[in-house]
Design a protein around this motif. Sequence first.
Motif, PDB file in Angstrom:
ATOM      1  N   LYS A  30      41.439  41.808  -6.279  1.00  0.00           N
ATOM      2  CA  LYS A  30      41.947  42.735  -7.285  1.00  0.00           C
ATOM      3  C   LYS A  30      43.127  43.502  -6.690  1.00  0.00           C
ATOM      4  O   LYS A  30      43.086  43.823  -5.505  1.00  0.00           O
ATOM      5  CB  LYS A  30      40.853  43.721  -7.701  1.00  0.00           C
ATOM      6  CG  LYS A  30      39.646  43.093  -8.390  1.00  0.00           C
ATOM      7  CD  LYS A  30      38.668  44.153  -8.874  1.00  0.00           C
ATOM      8  CE  LYS A  30      38.069  44.961  -7.740  1.00  0.00           C
ATOM      9  NZ  LYS A  30      37.117  46.005  -8.174  1.00  0.00           N
ATOM     10  N   PRO A  31      44.138  43.798  -7.494  1.00  0.00           N
ATOM     11  CA  PRO A  31      44.223  43.663  -8.953  1.00  0.00           C
ATOM     12  C   PRO A  31      44.853  42.368  -9.459  1.00  0.00           C
ATOM     13  O   PRO A  31      45.465  42.356 -10.531  1.00  0.00           O
ATOM     14  CB  PRO A  31      45.091  44.865  -9.324  1.00  0.00           C
ATOM     15  CG  PRO A  31      46.066  44.962  -8.186  1.00  0.00           C
ATOM     16  CD  PRO A  31      45.253  44.596  -6.949  1.00  0.00           C
ATOM     17  N   ALA A  32      44.754  41.265  -8.725  1.00  0.00           N
ATOM     18  CA  ALA A  32      45.288  39.996  -9.203  1.00  0.00           C
ATOM     19  C   ALA A  32      44.584  39.593 -10.503  1.00  0.00           C
ATOM     20  O   ALA A  32      43.366  39.735 -10.616  1.00  0.00           O
ATOM     21  CB  ALA A  32      45.094  38.913  -8.144  1.00  0.00           C
ATOM     22  N   PRO A  33      45.301  39.085 -11.489  1.00  0.00           N
ATOM     23  CA  PRO A  33      44.688  38.697 -12.771  1.00  0.00           C
ATOM     24  C   PRO A  33      43.566  37.688 -12.609  1.00  0.00           C
ATOM     25  O   PRO A  33      42.608  37.688 -13.401  1.00  0.00           O
ATOM     26  CB  PRO A  33      45.867  38.084 -13.544  1.00  0.00           C
ATOM     27  CG  PRO A  33      47.083  38.712 -12.944  1.00  0.00           C
ATOM     28  CD  PRO A  33      46.763  38.901 -11.493  1.00  0.00           C
ATOM     29  N   GLU A  34      43.655  36.818 -11.576  1.00  0.00           N
ATOM     30  CA  GLU A  34      42.644  35.774 -11.386  1.00  0.00           C
ATOM     31  C   GLU A  34      41.241  36.334 -11.210  1.00  0.00           C
ATOM     32  O   GLU A  34      40.256  35.661 -11.539  1.00  0.00           O
ATOM     33  CB  GLU A  34      42.989  34.914 -10.170  1.00  0.00           C
ATOM     34  CG  GLU A  34      44.244  34.084 -10.314  1.00  0.00           C
ATOM     35  CD  GLU A  34      45.501  34.817  -9.890  1.00  0.00           C
ATOM     36  OE1 GLU A  34      46.559  34.173  -9.823  1.00  0.00           O
ATOM     37  OE2 GLU A  34      45.422  36.046  -9.621  1.00  0.00           O
ATOM     38  N   THR A  35      41.141  37.558 -10.685  1.00  0.00           N
ATOM     39  CA  THR A  35      39.813  38.134 -10.473  1.00  0.00           C
ATOM     40  C   THR A  35      39.140  38.473 -11.800  1.00  0.00           C
ATOM     41  O   THR A  35      37.996  38.075 -12.053  1.00  0.00           O
ATOM     42  CB  THR A  35      39.896  39.393  -9.592  1.00  0.00           C
ATOM     43  OG1 THR A  35      40.808  40.331 -10.178  1.00  0.00           O
ATOM     44  CG2 THR A  35      40.375  39.047  -8.200  1.00  0.00           C
ATOM     45  N   TYR A  36      39.828  39.203 -12.643  1.00  0.00           N
ATOM     46  CA  TYR A  36      39.249  39.632 -13.915  1.00  0.00           C
ATOM     47  C   TYR A  36      39.022  38.450 -14.857  1.00  0.00           C
ATOM     48  O   TYR A  36      37.946  38.314 -15.464  1.00  0.00           O
ATOM     49  CB  TYR A  36      40.174  40.665 -14.575  1.00  0.00           C
ATOM     50  CG  TYR A  36      40.539  41.802 -13.666  1.00  0.00           C
ATOM     51  CD1 TYR A  36      39.637  42.834 -13.409  1.00  0.00           C
ATOM     52  CD2 TYR A  36      41.781  41.837 -13.026  1.00  0.00           C
ATOM     53  CE1 TYR A  36      39.961  43.868 -12.553  1.00  0.00           C
ATOM     54  CE2 TYR A  36      42.117  42.866 -12.169  1.00  0.00           C
ATOM     55  CZ  TYR A  36      41.201  43.881 -11.929  1.00  0.00           C
ATOM     56  OH  TYR A  36      41.523  44.903 -11.076  1.00  0.00           O
ATOM     57  N   LEU A  37      40.018  37.588 -14.965  1.00  0.00           N
ATOM     58  CA  LEU A  37      39.882  36.421 -15.835  1.00  0.00           C
ATOM     59  C   LEU A  37      38.850  35.442 -15.281  1.00  0.00           C
ATOM     60  O   LEU A  37      38.112  34.808 -16.043  1.00  0.00           O
ATOM     61  CB  LEU A  37      41.241  35.736 -15.993  1.00  0.00           C
ATOM     62  CG  LEU A  37      42.308  36.550 -16.731  1.00  0.00           C
ATOM     63  CD1 LEU A  37      43.646  35.809 -16.722  1.00  0.00           C
ATOM     64  CD2 LEU A  37      41.870  36.853 -18.164  1.00  0.00           C
ATOM     65  N   GLY A  38      38.797  35.340 -13.952  1.00  0.00           N
ATOM     66  CA  GLY A  38      37.823  34.456 -13.332  1.00  0.00           C
ATOM     67  C   GLY A  38      36.401  34.907 -13.597  1.00  0.00           C
ATOM     68  O   GLY A  38      35.507  34.083 -13.855  1.00  0.00           O
ATOM     69  N   ALA A  39      36.169  36.214 -13.545  1.00  0.00           N
ATOM     70  CA  ALA A  39      34.826  36.739 -13.813  1.00  0.00           C
ATOM     71  C   ALA A  39      34.423  36.482 -15.262  1.00  0.00           C
ATOM     72  O   ALA A  39      33.287  36.057 -15.537  1.00  0.00           O
ATOM     73  CB  ALA A  39      34.780  38.233 -13.517  1.00  0.00           C
ATOM     74  N   ALA A  40      35.335  36.720 -16.194  1.00  0.00           N
ATOM     75  CA  ALA A  40      35.036  36.470 -17.607  1.00  0.00           C
ATOM     76  C   ALA A  40      34.713  35.000 -17.833  1.00  0.00           C
ATOM     77  O   ALA A  40      33.764  34.654 -18.553  1.00  0.00           O
ATOM     78  CB  ALA A  40      36.212  36.898 -18.476  1.00  0.00           C
ATOM     79  N   LYS A  41      35.474  34.122 -17.190  1.00  0.00           N
ATOM     80  CA  LYS A  41      35.239  32.680 -17.333  1.00  0.00           C
ATOM     81  C   LYS A  41      33.874  32.294 -16.786  1.00  0.00           C
ATOM     82  O   LYS A  41      33.140  31.506 -17.402  1.00  0.00           O
ATOM     83  CB  LYS A  41      36.341  31.908 -16.623  1.00  0.00           C
ATOM     84  CG  LYS A  41      36.212  30.393 -16.753  1.00  0.00           C
ATOM     85  CD  LYS A  41      37.353  29.683 -16.044  1.00  0.00           C
ATOM     86  CE  LYS A  41      37.219  28.167 -16.167  1.00  0.00           C
ATOM     87  NZ  LYS A  41      38.346  27.474 -15.478  1.00  0.00           N
ATOM     88  N   GLU A  42      33.519  32.842 -15.622  1.00  0.00           N
ATOM     89  CA  GLU A  42      32.220  32.538 -15.024  1.00  0.00           C
ATOM     90  C   GLU A  42      31.070  33.024 -15.910  1.00  0.00           C
ATOM     91  O   GLU A  42      29.988  32.430 -15.929  1.00  0.00           O
ATOM     92  CB  GLU A  42      32.115  33.174 -13.641  1.00  0.00           C
ATOM     93  CG  GLU A  42      32.993  32.540 -12.581  1.00  0.00           C
ATOM     94  CD  GLU A  42      32.564  31.127 -12.225  1.00  0.00           C
ATOM     95  OE1 GLU A  42      31.348  30.844 -12.280  1.00  0.00           O
ATOM     96  OE2 GLU A  42      33.441  30.302 -11.918  1.00  0.00           O
TER      97      GLU A  42
END
Length: 288
Positions: A202-214
């Motif tokens: 964080k705060p890279a977008p991949e973290t937040y979007l990755g969590a939602a995807k998981e």
Amino acid sequence: MSPSAISPLASIKALTFDVFGTTVDWRTSVIDELGLRVHRKLSTSSDADGAPSTELRDRLEYLNTNYTGHESQENWTARFADAWRSSYWFFVRSQAKAGVQDTATFKTTEEHFYDSLIELLEEYHLEGLFSDAELKSLSMVWHRLAPWPDTVEGLAKLAAPPLNLQTATLSNGSTDLIKDLNDFGELGFQHQFCAESLKAYKPAPETYLGAAKELGLQPEEVAMVAAHMSDLEAARKVGLRTVYVERRKEEEWRDHQLEEAKAWVDLWIKEDEGGFVALAKRLDELRL
């Protein structure tokens, strides 16, 4: 309640939580352990194994006597702990700017905390105070952080009926660190996402979007819970909802920035309102 007045949080299905500072009280835990270890060193007989040298004893006595903050009356160990945490902030921000990491070059939280501990002890002229084994153990204090008083009860209420929300960590810590904190504090998180598993900080977008995807959800079906407005700002930019939980000495934003944030934060829990327990109550009220 009219449709226009319905909060976007009324339809969320999951909450992702920042851990350091928001879920656990890292500062008190680290200061207490540092203080205990220093006390033990000063109490050790000079001829015992691992006893500090005369020079190190004098240095510790000097720090204890002369490096107490005039305003806060905190011992130097509090300043040491703050510096240790600050080094972590710089570390994760630099890693986030570098983008998604590959397995070969990804540096873990444990590696950083150990390296920065060595550097800080040198800055404080305390080289040699701890043995190699003690250094390793002390650097792992970040795996033994106590939760805030409202954390465990609040997380249980959020996951239980009638809310039935999925709860997940979304931390810059490593997989082992988050697992240990969940076990040590009996936090009860249903999912554990972190920098190591998502290969981004964080705060890279991949973290937040990755969590939602998981979680199998759309970003707008997930709310980020944090005591740091910068975390929430980054989550909001990629579509997550936002919950701000005030925690003592955690926020870095200035007052005017916080005032502006009131226009876009979906839910704001003040420091004296009860943290995660208050969050569960407020979310339950939004669904009525």
